[in-house]
Design a protein around this motif. Structure first.
Motif, short mmCIF file in Angstrom:
data_model
loop_
_atom_site.label_atom_id
_atom_site.label_comp_id
_atom_site.label_asym_id
_atom_site.label_seq_id
_atom_site.Cartn_x
_atom_site.Cartn_y
_atom_site.Cartn_z
N ILE A 57 0.83 -1.21 0.00
CA ILE A 57 0.00 0.00 0.00
C ILE A 57 0.86 1.25 0.00
O ILE A 57 0.61 2.19 -0.75
N ARG A 81 -9.03 3.55 -3.56
CA ARG A 81 -8.83 2.09 -3.52
C ARG A 81 -7.74 1.72 -2.52
O ARG A 81 -7.87 0.77 -1.76
N LYS A 84 -9.02 2.02 1.00
CA LYS A 84 -9.87 0.88 1.33
C LYS A 84 -9.02 -0.35 1.65
O LYS A 84 -9.30 -1.08 2.61
N LEU A 85 -7.98 -0.58 0.86
CA LEU A 85 -7.07 -1.70 1.13
C LEU A 85 -6.36 -1.54 2.45
O LEU A 85 -6.18 -2.51 3.21
#
Length: 90
Positions: A57, A81, A84-85
């Motif tokens: 990330i 995204r 969210k990860l």
């Protein structure tokens, strides 16, 4: 969003090490080793996997920030995204 595989070389090393640790844990269980030892090793693998995920990330975020030619809307989608990860690992 694709992340440069060369930027994640150390993640692959970490994951291969964790893979070996998991094999060792399976062997420990099959050998009837003490449950405290098994749990200690499971905790170590869990931390290693978390660190690998956070590194992926972080690398993605770094690449998003450095991308000068990125479409602002796509950059926003990519960042959402990644957030969210990140939260999925937290």
């Amino acid at each position: 969003m694709e992340i440069d595989k060369y930027a994640l070389a150390d993640v692959v090393v970490r994951l291969r090490r964790a893979q070996g640790q998991i094999g060792g844990i399976i062997q420990m269980i099959e050998d009837g080793r003490d449950c405290a030892e098994v749990i200690t090793q499971l905790a170590a693998v869990s931390r290693a996997l978390d660190r690998a995920g956070f590194k992926i990330i972080a690398t993605g975020l770094e690449q998003c920030v450095k991308r000068e030619d990125a479409d602002p809307q796509q950059a926003e989608v990519d960042l959402a995204r990644l957030e969210k990860l990140f939260l999925a690992l937290a």
